[in-house]
Each structure stands twice: as structure tokens, then as C-alpha cells.
Design an enzyme around this catalytic site. Structure first.
Site, mmCIF file in Angstrom:
data_model
loop_
_atom_site.group_PDB
_atom_site.id
_atom_site.type_symbol
_atom_site.label_atom_id
_atom_site.label_comp_id
_atom_site.label_asym_id
_atom_site.label_seq_id
_atom_site.Cartn_x
_atom_site.Cartn_y
_atom_site.Cartn_z
ATOM 1 N N LYS A 145 3.424 33.343 -10.320
ATOM 2 C CA LYS A 145 4.185 33.762 -9.136
ATOM 3 C C LYS A 145 5.352 32.805 -8.877
ATOM 4 C CE LYS A 145 5.480 35.865 -5.407
ATOM 5 N NZ LYS A 145 4.746 36.315 -4.225
ATOM 6 N N LYS B 134 8.942 28.399 1.551
ATOM 7 C CA LYS B 134 7.599 27.906 1.210
ATOM 8 C C LYS B 134 7.391 27.926 -0.303
ATOM 9 C CE LYS B 134 4.418 30.885 0.925
ATOM 10 N NZ LYS B 134 3.379 31.931 1.041
#
Lengths: 306, 306
Positions: free
Chosen positions: A177, A245
């Protein structure tokens, strides 16, 4: 574990814009599902569709064979799974935890070690594809953890995703990811910069998109977000603050792996700037607004008078 | 000017890998074509197909109504078009010059002014789509200059390209091409960095490509160059040294327009590094090799032992 409805009991924690669609598919397939979310109202539609509410991650886990988590930040993942009222305290021997939050590879490993020591299984399975992918069950699911557990869960993956890929041991899903997010970051920067360049040069931006979208400069982002930028639509598909993030985690991992990626570093800085300027709850395409401010360009641009 | 074969006489200067395919389509359509190239041997196939050789750009122009140039660097464009033996000295009143080289917007304007003062027309029309696009007549052609001249040339554009777009006055085609290159630059950086990240994390790179290629991280470059990088193929589709030229022009234009694009600046630095390291004649995907060296990674990577 043999997984099938209605004998396998599922739990779902985190029913935001992604989680609620994904959980909905599981309910629709006939599984009994227990749900929890910090803001209870966000579970209303799922409860109406047949889900049962529980008062904590712990209570969800006590009533489930497989628990999914889809929460916000690594701290939320840690509290939800490893905390006093966390999932691992409630699962019975052989139970499976699946964390689908985009989070830290190191935390995924920590969870896997903790789960294993309790006789539980854990899987990291972040996704890409956005709210539309979640709704249409066309997500790309990137999976790390024990391969046998990944295989056991196949009937559930296929209810949520289209591209189902196993990547290796715990944390490997998270690493994939992050790879995805590094790719997205460079594409976003160059898209926003290119549109500002074209605007400042006096170009008609619609014509420019026509010329550049289908060849070597083409990308999913340009085709999907380019037109939104042109009409001044900066609403979130994907929040800036979530991207910050992810990029921050990628930078941490690079430091740990002693990897220097200069493009990623500037990308992370630019997106932190967007957030610092107050646009953390806009979509990632709002990097354009930040770069426009830096260059005294008003946007949406009046293309007649650049 | 009404353009049709065989009455309209064409000229073509610059028969490299792109130019020779494009010129070939014009010959095949029945136009009489006169050709020139610095290295004469590169015109052999075209002459065999029916083209006539001339000894200089000037001589080409004297025998042509419309002259195309597809050469290397801005200095070559200047010499070929504006020089003593250049095209503008040879074209007759009403003649058309079409520069398809990726070059400077400011030079395109200079050429247009010079052409106009001589009673000639000029068009800038850089392309994207690479050698395959040239061969298959599927180029994206980005056109600047007088709109009526652009329209007159339509029978010729459609012989070479699929996406034919007019962008405005002289230099607008070049600006669009630079926009294209800014887009490509960010995509290339993030692709190379993402693959190195994935490799260092221990990932199986084929699996990673499967997960990330079709969603928000997807791009033409990832689909087309990603697999080449994985098998260690750094042969040029597009030369690093030509990309360095384009990025350098884009940076110059940004300075002139007082535009600060931090991603483009790091991109130009990284590609100049690739060239400085001796890989200017490799393909743009060889940025990966430079970033790998910087991080002590051998490539093609033995994925079993990262």
C-alpha cells in the site's frame, strides 16, 4: 478455518466511508455481522441491514470468528486491536483479525506477533480503489500474513475486492500500500504542477488535457482528477490528512530501511504544507491550490486572462 | 493553401526514428517529398520509397510548398530553419514551415515572427506517442500558430496522428508538449522510487505491480515501463538526454514566467544526474539505475534476497 455463511460470525470495526460499504457486502452475503464504531450513528444503516451493535472492539471480538478493522491512524489501530478493550483480548483460540486500515508495516508485525502468542491469526490487508471501489466491490486488496489464513479468507476477499493479491508475511500488505501511495504522490505533484504550468503559459486547459491524457503522460489521476481540478472541485475522494499520514509512514519506513527517495521527500513536504495551510479535509487534488497560492495564481482560473 | 497529393510538394528534414516513420506516411499517401538529414544514410529507405534527396534545408525548401522539421535540439532547430542555409531562405511566398521538434516556445515565436516578415507561415507541432505512435500514425500532435494554417494542414496531420489538437498562437504547441513532459517526469520519479521501496521492503515486484497498476496509482508509464524495469530492460523508448533537454526548457520557461514548481526542479536535477552518470543514451526508465546506485541496490534485483 472453513468460512461460509451463516455459520461464520464476522465482526466489523470502523464504519467510515470505506468500511460501511465493505461491511455491507458481507452482510448482504448472509454472514452474521457485529459492528462497532466510535461514532455510533455511522452504524445505523448497517444495523438496519441486519448487523448487530456491540459496545466495544472487545465485545465485537467476543461474538466473532473473524474481525475486520478499518479505522483511521496507527494509534487507532493500536488501541482497537492491542488495547485493554481491544480485539485480541476478545477473540477465541483460532480466531482471525484482519486489519484493513492503511497503517505501519512495523505495527502489522507487532500485531501478528501478539496474535500468534495468543493462538490467534492476523492479516494486514489495506486497500486501494476509494469509496467507489468499496461501494462496487472492486477494491485492490493487498494482503500480508500467513498464507493459509489468506487462503481461508478467500470467500470474504472476493465479496469486497476485484484484485486480490497475497504479498507475503505480516506487514507485506502495508508495504504494498505504501508503494501505491509513493506512486500516487509523484503523479499528483506532476499533475498539479503541469496544470499550473499550462495555465501560466496561457493555454486552454481543456485542450491540453485532450492532448496529454492518452499517451505517456496519462494516468488514472489525470483522467479522474484533472477534470475536477479544471472545474474547481476540490472535494475529497481521498483526504489530504490521510495521505499525509501514509506519506509520513513511508518516510519513516525509508529511514528505517536506509533508503533515500528524494521525490517522496518533497512530496511529503508539499502535502504537509497543504495540511498546514488548512486544507487537510479537502481531496488530494487540492495540492494544486497550495501550489497556486505559492505562485499567486487564483483558482479556478479564468482561462481567458491568465 | 489547398493541400492534396500530388500537387502539393512536401519537404522533410530530420529522419531519425520518429521523423522517418512520419515522413513515410506522407510518401505513402502520394505526396512528392524531398528529404534532408545530417546523416544521409538515414534517408535511404525513404528515397527507396520515392522521396527525393536534397543537399541542404535550403534546397529542400526551394522545392517544397510545406516543409516539416523534426531535428534534435533547439540549436538544430535554429540552424535548420533560421540559418544561412535554412528553410525560411528557400520557401516561396505563402509557403509553410512546420517544426515538429520538441523545442522552446520562445524559439517558436521567433520563427513565427521571422516567417511572417517573409510572407511565410509557420507552425509549431511537437508530438507525443514515441516511435510506436509514429509508426502506427497514432501520435498526439500539439499545434500552435495561425489557426487557418493549422486547418489547411489537416490532410497531413491525420496521416501522422490520432489526437490532433490546436492550442493557440505560436509557441502554444511547445507549451503543451512541455506540460506533457512535466507530467511524465513526476510519474517516472515516483515509479522508480516506488519500485525501489518495494524491493527494499522485500516485496515480490510482480505481485506489487498486479496490486497497484489498475487503480489510482496506475499510469501509462507503470503499465508500459514497469515490466521493462523488472526484467532489467533499460533500452531507450525515449532517451534520457532528450528528456533532460525538455525538462531544461521547462525550467527556463518557469523562470521566465516566474513560476516555482518544486517537483519539476527535483525531476530536472535527478535526470541531469542520470546523464552525468553516463546513461544519457538509455531510456528514461534508467532513472531507476541512478536511484539504485544512490542506495547501494544492484539491479536487476535478485528478488529472493533483497
Amino acid at each position: 478455518m472453513k468460512i461460509s455463511p451463516p455459520s461464520t460470525r464476522l465482526g466489523w470495526i470502523g464504519t467510515g466511508v470505506m468500511g460501511r460499504s465493505m461491511c455491507g457486502h458481507l452482510i448482504q452475503a448472509g454472514y452474521p455481522v457485529t459492528v462497532f464504531n466510535r461514532t455510533r450513528e455511522k452504524t445505523t444503516a448497517l444495523v438496519e441491514a441486519g448487523a448487530k451493535w456491540a459496545d466495544s472492539p472487545l465485545e465485537v471480538a467476543k461474538q466473532s470468528d473473524v474481525v475486520f478493522t478499518m479505522v483511521g491512524y496507527p494509534d487507532d489501530v493500536r488501541a482497537t486491536i492491542l488495547g485493554d478493550q481491544g480485539v485480541l483480548k476478545g477473540l477465541q483460540n483460532g480466531g482471525i483479525l484482519v486489519d484493513m486500515t492503511s497503517s505501519q508495516p512495523s505495527l502489522a508485525i507487532e500485531i501478528a506477533v501478539a496474535a500468534s502468542s495468543l493462538g490467534l491469526h492476523s492479516i494486514d490487508a489495506p486497500v486501494s480503489g476509494g469509496d467507489i471501489g468499496a461501494r462496487e466491490a472492486r477494491l485492490s486488496i493487498m494482503i500480508g500474513g500467513e498464507e493459509s489464513t489468506f487462503q481461508d479468507l478467500m470467500p470474504l476477499w472476493t465479496l469486497m475486492g476485484k484484485t486480490i493479491q497475497y504479498h507475503g508475511k505480516a506487514g507485506a500488505g502495508q508495504h504494498c500500500k505504501l508503494t501505491n501511495q509513493i506512486l500516487v504522490g509523484g503523479i499528483m505533484i506532476s499533475m498539479c504542477e503541469a496544470l499550473l504550468y499550462a495555465y501560466r503559459s496561457g493555454a486552454n486547459l481543456e485542450s491540453v488535457l485532450t492532448s496529454v491524457s492518452s499517451g505517456a503522460a496519462g494516468s488514472w489521476s489525470l483522467s479522474n482528477l484533472g477534470p475536477r481540478i479544471l472545474r474547481g472541485d476540490f472535494k475529497p475522494g481521498f483526504y489530504v490528512e490521510h495521505f499525509v499520514k501514509d506519506l509520513g509512514i513511508a518516510i519513516e519506513e525509508c529511514k528505517r530501511m536506509k533508503l533515500n527517495l528524494p521525490g517522496l521527500e518533497i512530496c511529503e513536504q508539499l502535502y504537509r504544507t497543504v495540511q498546514a495551510e488548512g486544507d487537510g479535509r479537502l481531496g488530494t487534488q487540492s495540492l494544486l491550490l497550495s501550489l497556486a497560492r505559492r505562485n499567486q495564481i487564483q483558482w479556478p482560473a479564468n482561462q481567458a486572462t491568465p
